[in-house]
Design an enzyme around this catalytic site. Structure first.
Site, PDB file in Angstrom:
ATOM      1  N   THR A 142       0.820  -1.213   0.000  1.00 53.99           N
ATOM      2  CA  THR A 142       0.000   0.000   0.000  1.00 53.99           C
ATOM      3  C   THR A 142       0.848   1.255   0.000  1.00 53.99           C
ATOM      4  O   THR A 142       0.532   2.241  -0.660  1.00 53.99           O
ATOM      5  CB  THR A 142      -0.925   0.012   1.236  1.00 53.99           C
ATOM      6  OG1 THR A 142      -1.845  -1.084   1.152  1.00 53.99           O
ATOM      7  CG2 THR A 142      -1.706   1.309   1.338  1.00 53.99           C
ATOM      8  N   THR A 169       1.010  -4.327   4.317  1.00 54.33           N
ATOM      9  CA  THR A 169       0.691  -4.657   5.708  1.00 54.33           C
ATOM     10  C   THR A 169       0.023  -6.020   5.892  1.00 54.33           C
ATOM     11  O   THR A 169       0.142  -6.627   6.952  1.00 54.33           O
ATOM     12  CB  THR A 169      -0.219  -3.587   6.335  1.00 54.33           C
ATOM     13  OG1 THR A 169      -1.441  -3.499   5.582  1.00 54.33           O
ATOM     14  CG2 THR A 169       0.468  -2.230   6.351  1.00 54.33           C
ATOM     15  N   ASP A 170      -0.676  -6.518   4.875  1.00 49.49           N
ATOM     16  CA  ASP A 170      -1.526  -7.696   5.088  1.00 49.49           C
ATOM     17  C   ASP A 170      -0.741  -8.944   5.463  1.00 49.49           C
ATOM     18  O   ASP A 170      -1.216  -9.768   6.248  1.00 49.49           O
ATOM     19  CB  ASP A 170      -2.383  -7.968   3.846  1.00 49.49           C
ATOM     20  CG  ASP A 170      -3.536  -6.978   3.725  1.00 49.49           C
ATOM     21  OD1 ASP A 170      -3.778  -6.236   4.700  1.00 49.49           O
ATOM     22  OD2 ASP A 170      -4.185  -6.945   2.664  1.00 49.49           O
ATOM     23  N   LYS A 228      -0.983  -8.037  12.738  1.00 53.21           N
ATOM     24  CA  LYS A 228      -1.908  -7.021  12.242  1.00 53.21           C
ATOM     25  C   LYS A 228      -3.279  -7.272  12.866  1.00 53.21           C
ATOM     26  O   LYS A 228      -3.854  -8.349  12.710  1.00 53.21           O
ATOM     27  CB  LYS A 228      -2.006  -7.048  10.715  1.00 53.21           C
ATOM     28  CG  LYS A 228      -2.848  -5.884  10.176  1.00 53.21           C
ATOM     29  CD  LYS A 228      -2.888  -5.826   8.661  1.00 53.21           C
ATOM     30  CE  LYS A 228      -3.706  -4.602   8.230  1.00 53.21           C
ATOM     31  NZ  LYS A 228      -3.871  -4.524   6.759  1.00 53.21           N
ATOM     32  N   TYR A 277      -6.595 -28.179  31.584  1.00 50.51           N
ATOM     33  CA  TYR A 277      -7.916 -28.797  31.476  1.00 50.51           C
ATOM     34  C   TYR A 277      -7.816 -30.187  30.854  1.00 50.51           C
ATOM     35  O   TYR A 277      -6.894 -30.480  30.096  1.00 50.51           O
ATOM     36  CB  TYR A 277      -8.845 -27.936  30.610  1.00 50.51           C
ATOM     37  CG  TYR A 277      -9.231 -26.618  31.244  1.00 50.51           C
ATOM     38  CD1 TYR A 277     -10.286 -26.545  32.155  1.00 50.51           C
ATOM     39  CD2 TYR A 277      -8.549 -25.448  30.925  1.00 50.51           C
ATOM     40  CE1 TYR A 277     -10.651 -25.331  32.722  1.00 50.51           C
ATOM     41  CE2 TYR A 277      -8.899 -24.233  31.488  1.00 50.51           C
ATOM     42  CZ  TYR A 277      -9.942 -24.185  32.385  1.00 50.51           C
ATOM     43  OH  TYR A 277     -10.300 -22.991  32.965  1.00 50.51           O
TER      44      TYR A 277
END
Length: 339
Positions: A14, A85-86, A156, A278
Site C-alpha cells: 500500500t 501490511t496484510d 496485524k 484442562y
C-alpha cells in the site's frame, strides 16, 4: 558524527500504491518514497526488489527478501524493508528464522494509506523505520505507528486504523514520544550465538486451522492426503479440543503416529496456550500435540514451515517448538507447578 548508512529494500505494498481502474496497485519506486520524506540524517541507498501487493507475497518472495538482506548485511548499518501490511507479520516472522544471528537491525514497515495521499501514515512509519535501523540492536523488527516491535511478535489487528499492528505477549521494543525514541527499560537484546547465517529451506505444505464447534477431524486427514506435512490448530482458550463425537484428540494422536506434527495454539490473541490445565487439553497433550505456548499464529506457522524444511521429524519438531529461537515464545518449563 558520520551518518549511518542505511538501505531501503522496496517490495511494493500500500505504501507504494497508486489509484487505478483496478483499485490500488503498487507503482511507486523506493526512490520516490524517499523523495517524499524530505531530508533525513542518514545516507540511504535504495534497491527495488519487488513490486507486489503483500497478498501476493508468498514463500518464494520470503526467500528472495531474505537473500537480499543477507547479501547486503555487511554493506550497511541497517536495512529497512517497505512491505504491504496484510502479510508483513508473516514475512517478519519467517525472516527471524531464515536469518539467524543477523548482524544488523532489519526493520519492516508499510502504511495503511499510500504515501502520495495527503493524510498518509507512510511518512511517519518510514521515518520511524529508518530511525530504528540506525539505532536498534541487530534483530528483525516491525515498525508501525510509533512502535518498534520484534518481528516475530507483531500481528496485524486492524484493517483501517493507523494503529494496525500490536506486539503480542511482549511489550514493544521502543515507542515514540516527545522525548524521541524511548526504549523499553526491560528489553534485553538477544545474545548472538554464532555468525550470521542464511537458511531458506522451508516446507510450505502446512495448514493453519481454526477449530470451531462441529469441525470434522476427517478434514485433517484429507489435508494430509493432499500433501500437508504439518498442522497448526488454533484451539479454544488454553488449547482445549473436543473429544466427544467429533474426536479431535484421537485424530491428533493418529496424525502424530503418522509422523505429522500438530501444533496447538490458542484462538485468543493474548496470553498463552497451556495444554496441562484442562482435561480437553491434557488429552491432546497425551496424544502428542505440541504446544505453541504464547506464540502468534504467524510465528507458529512459519516456525513449522522452517522446521519441516530442515527435515525434522515429529519429535524433533516438538523439541524445536520447546526452544526460543528468536524471541518468538515464552517458555514454561513445568506448567503443572502453577496449578
Amino acid at each position: 558524527m558520520e551518518k549511518k548508512k542505511l538501505l531501503l529494500l522496496s517490495t511494493g505494498g500500500t505504501i507504494a500504491s497508486v489509484a487505478s481502474d483496478a483499485g490500488l496497485v503498487p507503482k511507486e519506486s523506493g526512490e520516490e518514497l524517499i523523495k517524499m520524506l524530505g531530508k533525513l540524517p542518514y545516507g540511504i541507498d535504495v534497491q527495488d526488489i519487488l513490486q507486489l501487493d503483500s497478498s501476493n507475497i508468498q514463500p518464494e518472495e520470503w526467500k528472495f527478501i531474505a537473500e537480499n538482506i543477507y547479501k547486503y548485511r555487511n554493506d550497511y548499518d541497517g536495512i529497512v524493508v517497505s512491505h504491504g501490511t496484510d502479510t508483513m507479520a508473516y514475512t517478519a516472522s519467517m525472516l527471524a528464522f531464515m536469518l539467524k544471528n543477523i548482524n544488523i537491525p532489519v526493520v519492516l514497515t508499510g502504511s495503511q494509506v499510500p504515501i502520495n495521499v495527503v493524510l498518509s501514515d507512510a511518512h511517519d512509519n518510514l521515518r520511524l523505520a529508518f530511525a530504528a535501523a540506525a539505532t536498534c540492536p541487530p534483530d528483525i523488527y516491525l515498525a508501525f505507528h510509533n512502535k518498534i516491535m520484534l518481528g516475530c511478535r507483531a500481528v496485524k489487528v486492524r484493517t483501517t486504523n493507523f494503529d494496525a499492528f500490536e506486539s503480542v505477549n511482549v511489550p514493544p521494543i521502543a515507542t515514540v514520544s516527545s522525548d524521541g525514541l524511548v526504549f523499553n527499560k526491560d528489553y534485553q537484546p538477544r545474545e548472538k550465538t554464532g555468525a550470521p547465517s542464511l537458511n531458506t529451506d522451508i516446507d510450505s505444505n502446512v495448514s493453519l486451522v481454526k477449530l470451531f464447534p462441529g469441525f470434522d477431524p476427517k478434514l485433517l486427514f484429507a489435508m494430509v492426503d493432499s500433501g500437508c506435512q504439518g498442522i497448526v490448530i488454533e484451539a479454544y482458550g488454553l488449547g482445549g479440543m473436543n473429544f466427544i463425537r467429533r474426536n479431535m484428540v484421537a485424530a491428533i494422536g493418529k496424525l502424530i503416529r503418522q509422523g505429522i506434527p500438530v501444533i496447538a495454539s490458542s484462538q485468543c490473541l493474548y496470553e498463552r496456550s497451556d495444554l496441562t490445565k484442562y482435561e480437553v487439553g491434557r488429552e491432546a497433550l497425551l496424544e502428542g500435540a505440541i504446544s505453541a505456548c504464547d506464540m502468534t499464529s504467524e510465528s507458529a506457522i512459519t516456525k513449522l514451515m522452517w522446521a519441516l524444511g530442515q527435515g525434522m521429524n515429529v519429535h524433533e519438531v516438538a523439541d524445536f517448538f520447546n526452544t526460543d529461537v528468536a524471541g518468538e515464545v515464552t517458555l514454561k518449563t513445568n506448567m503443572l507447578q502453577f496449578y
